[in-house]
Motif scaffolding. Sequence first.
Motif: not given
Length: 132
Positions: A55-66, A71-75, A102-112
């Motif tokens: 897990a440390e070998d992978l570069p971090p994925v930037d999810t700040s825009a997501l 922020n402010g959205k309903t569930k 779960l959304i942020l994890e999905a975004a990281k998987k999709a980005d990688s």
Amino acid sequence: MMSTPTKVTVYDLKNQPHRMTHLNARDMMQHNGWTLTPVDRAALAKAQALADADAEDLPPVDTSALEKELNGKTKAEMIAIAAERFDVKIDGRKGEAEVITLILEAAKKADSSSDTDAEDDDDGAAGDDGDE
């Protein structure tokens, strides 16, 4: 005549066997992490260390825009975003914090996995504003 309850063997965190009733054994497994079979704790720790190193070998994925977008959205809106963008179905009974995770994890998987697929989807949607 009273029957004696059957006993089972459970193993504590040091792999020491203990004979006890089903009820007590279940309690020890649920609350103290005991198991019905001995566990090779050294091998488990080694496997966990390897997984952490991978897990440390992978570069971090930037999810700040997501994160800003969520922020402010309903569930319900967040669950819809997960289904539309990442093809991830999230149970509506989950808490809001877990949905975001779960959304942020999905975004990281999709980005990688592939960066070009998301760009292709955006190009088609941009021209739909006034072409009727």
